[in-house]
Design an enzyme around this catalytic site. Structure first.
Site, mmCIF file in Angstrom:
data_model
loop_
_atom_site.group_PDB
_atom_site.id
_atom_site.type_symbol
_atom_site.label_atom_id
_atom_site.label_comp_id
_atom_site.label_asym_id
_atom_site.label_seq_id
_atom_site.Cartn_x
_atom_site.Cartn_y
_atom_site.Cartn_z
ATOM 1 C CG PHE A 192 0.951 7.710 -7.763
ATOM 2 C CD1 PHE A 192 0.436 8.991 -7.823
ATOM 3 C CD2 PHE A 192 1.397 7.241 -6.528
ATOM 4 C CE1 PHE A 192 0.369 9.794 -6.676
ATOM 5 C CE2 PHE A 192 1.345 8.037 -5.382
ATOM 6 C CZ PHE A 192 0.828 9.308 -5.467
ATOM 7 C CD GLU A 193 7.445 3.385 -8.234
ATOM 8 O OE1 GLU A 193 8.416 4.052 -8.626
ATOM 9 O OE2 GLU A 193 7.462 2.156 -8.185
ATOM 10 C CB ILE A 194 5.392 9.279 -3.170
ATOM 11 C CG1 ILE A 194 4.437 10.073 -4.069
ATOM 12 C CG2 ILE A 194 6.238 10.221 -2.310
ATOM 13 C CD1 ILE A 194 3.434 10.920 -3.310
ATOM 14 C CE1 TYR B 252 11.588 6.558 -5.876
ATOM 15 C CE2 TYR B 252 10.094 6.992 -7.699
ATOM 16 C CZ TYR B 252 10.670 6.110 -6.816
ATOM 17 O OH TYR B 252 10.309 4.779 -6.852
ATOM 18 C CG HIS C 292 9.795 -0.506 -8.225
ATOM 19 N ND1 HIS C 292 9.561 0.797 -8.608
ATOM 20 C CD2 HIS C 292 11.066 -0.790 -8.609
ATOM 21 C CE1 HIS C 292 10.648 1.276 -9.204
ATOM 22 N NE2 HIS C 292 11.564 0.331 -9.226
#
Ligand SMILES: Nc1nc2c(ncn2[C@@H]2O[C@H](COP(=O)(O)OP(=O)(O)OP(=O)(O)O)[C@@H](O)[C@H]2O)c(=O)[nH]1
Ligand SMILES: *[C@@H]1O[C@H](CO)[C@@H](O)[C@H](O)[C@H]1NC(C)=O
Ligand SMILES: [Mg+2]
Length: 397
Positions: A296-298, A211, A333
């Site tokens: 922002f995270e991928i 995601y 996280h």
């Protein structure tokens, strides 16, 4: 005043030229528009969109009444050979409220323009209450990709009953007094806990592995000429970021203590090739407050779904710290990715220009030119004294 013969002559010539121009323009337009229409119909054939019918791609009877420009948004670029099968197993994730609409529209449009128009990755929007019809319509017109709107199950969102509300309230008052942003907010805590432990279990996200998290009112500065999801997949990455910074200590006062308890209780989950160096300057004794900025995270949801992370989240959840303090999903996280994954599975997306107020990352030199970045490369948080990027980079030098 009467026209002189010379003027009459040039007037005739002008009329003749004008007619010629109009005729050739007409033919030119027919050719150009016809090309567009053909491309659009090809695009429709490999169907990025689910459930929404595209405007007619048949030859219009009168070329001047061809589909309005907004329906031709995805022409030449989508015609590139990036078909469905070339996509990674991935989606965008956007947690937001109905009241966030303007900022949501702005973020999605940029993402579409800068990247997704060429790829057609789906969008998943989540909310603890149903999205309004207006909201859905305003979002759907922005993309040819499938858009899914979901409601979050209440047990994934609201403060659980076993939380001692007296203690939680005392914590909120203390943080309000300390002037901590969102210190007194319960919804903010719901959001942080949801992002830490639940979003990846949502029915709409179960079909996906990777995601990209998007927030309202952010900026994507650069064109992306590659697919970061494919990059994650091909390189077996678990977590990708653009900005790393220091957390506000009063929001996570006891977090590290509980992390250390977890490490003692579950040594088998601690990755020997992890990156404690990013989190601690004294081999794990204390937390240096470094974290990846999670707006922002991928990342790989299977990592969050793993036994290791589930045990980690459950351990933190059992302490009530999401409500008694104000633990952000960013430190949660980041600590998990650093301790449970190999350090080479954490990736700095240096070439993705990104801003979330008040901090931005602007790529420098080469990628700046390549990506047509709309940002000032000298205005980047990378080298700021509150940035943790150097700590990340040091691990690989
Ligand atoms: N559905 C829903 N989404 C929320 C709620 N609170 C925050 N969000 C979303 O969660 C994400 C993070 O919230 P933000 O308010 O942006 O928090 P932040 O990024 O720490 O702080 P700012 O952006 O500076 O306000 C955003 O995508 C918000 O739209 C809420 O109560 N309900
Ligand atoms: C995508 O990933 C999810 C989560 O790992 C998995 O359940 C699903 O089968 C995958 N889909 C495809 C098409 O590979
Ligand atoms: Mg935000």
């Amino acid at each position: 005043m009467t026209a002189s013969p010379i003027m009459v002559l040039s007037l005739r010539r002008l009329v003749a030229i004008s007619i010629a121009v109009v005729i050739s323009l007409h033919y030119l337009l027919v050719v150009v528009f016809k090309k567009d229409i053909d491309v659009v119909s090809t695009v429709t054939d490999f169907g990025g969109r689910i459930g929404l019918t595209k405007p007619a791609s048949k030859e219009p009877t009168n070329i001047l009444f061809s589909p309005p420009p907004q329906f031709k948004q995805s022409t030449s670029e989508v015609a590139l050979p990036n078909t469905g099968s070339e996509r990674a197993n991935a989606t965008f994730v956007f947690l937001c409220r109905n009241s966030d609409l303007a900022g949501v529209v702005s973020s999605i449009q940029q993402m579409e323009d800068r990247f997704n128009r060429k790829h057609g990755y789906p969008w998943v929007l989540l909310n603890e209450e149903p999205f309004t019809e207006e909201f859905k319509t305003r979002v759907e017109v922005l993309t040819n990709s499938p858009v899914h709107f979901g409601v979050i199950p209440p047990e994934h969102w609201y403060q659980p009953d076993w939380i001692d509300e007296e203690q939680a309230k005392a914590g909120r008052l203390r943080m309000t007094d300390q002037g901590i942003i969102y210190g007194g907010s319960v919804p903010y805590r719901n959001m942080c806990r949801f992002n830490s432990g639940f979003f990846f279990h949502h029915e709409l996200l179960k079909p996906y592995k990777y995601y990209w998290r998007v927030e309202p009112e952010v900026k994507y500065f650069c064109d992306l000429d590659y697919d970061p999801f494919k990059f994650m997949e091909e390189n077996k990455k678990v977590y990708g970021f653009t900005i790393a910074l220091l957390e506000w200590e009063p929001t996570i006062t006891t977090l590290w203590k509980h992390v250390k308890e977890f490490s003692k209780k579950y040594p088998e989950y601690i990755n020997p090739k992890g990156s404690m160096e990013f989190l601690s300057d004294d081999q794990g004794e204390s937390y240096n407050l470094c974290h990846y900025w999670s707006n922002f995270e991928i990342a790989d949801m299977d990592f969050w779904r793993s036994d290791a992370y589930q045990a980690f989240f459950e351990h933190l959840e059992s302490t009530g710290g999401f409500y008694y303090e104000r633990w952000g999903d960013a430190p949660v996280h980041s600590i998990a990715a650093s301790l449970l994954a190999r350090k080479d599975q954490i990736h700095f997306f240096e070439d993705i220009g990104y801003r979330h107020e008040w901090i931005q990352h602007c790529p420098n030199t080469e990628s700046w030119w390549k990506g047509k970045c709309a940002c000032d490369p000298s205005d980047s948080f990378d080298d700021h004294y509150n940035s943790c990027l150097s700590r990340y980079k040091r691990m690989f030098s």
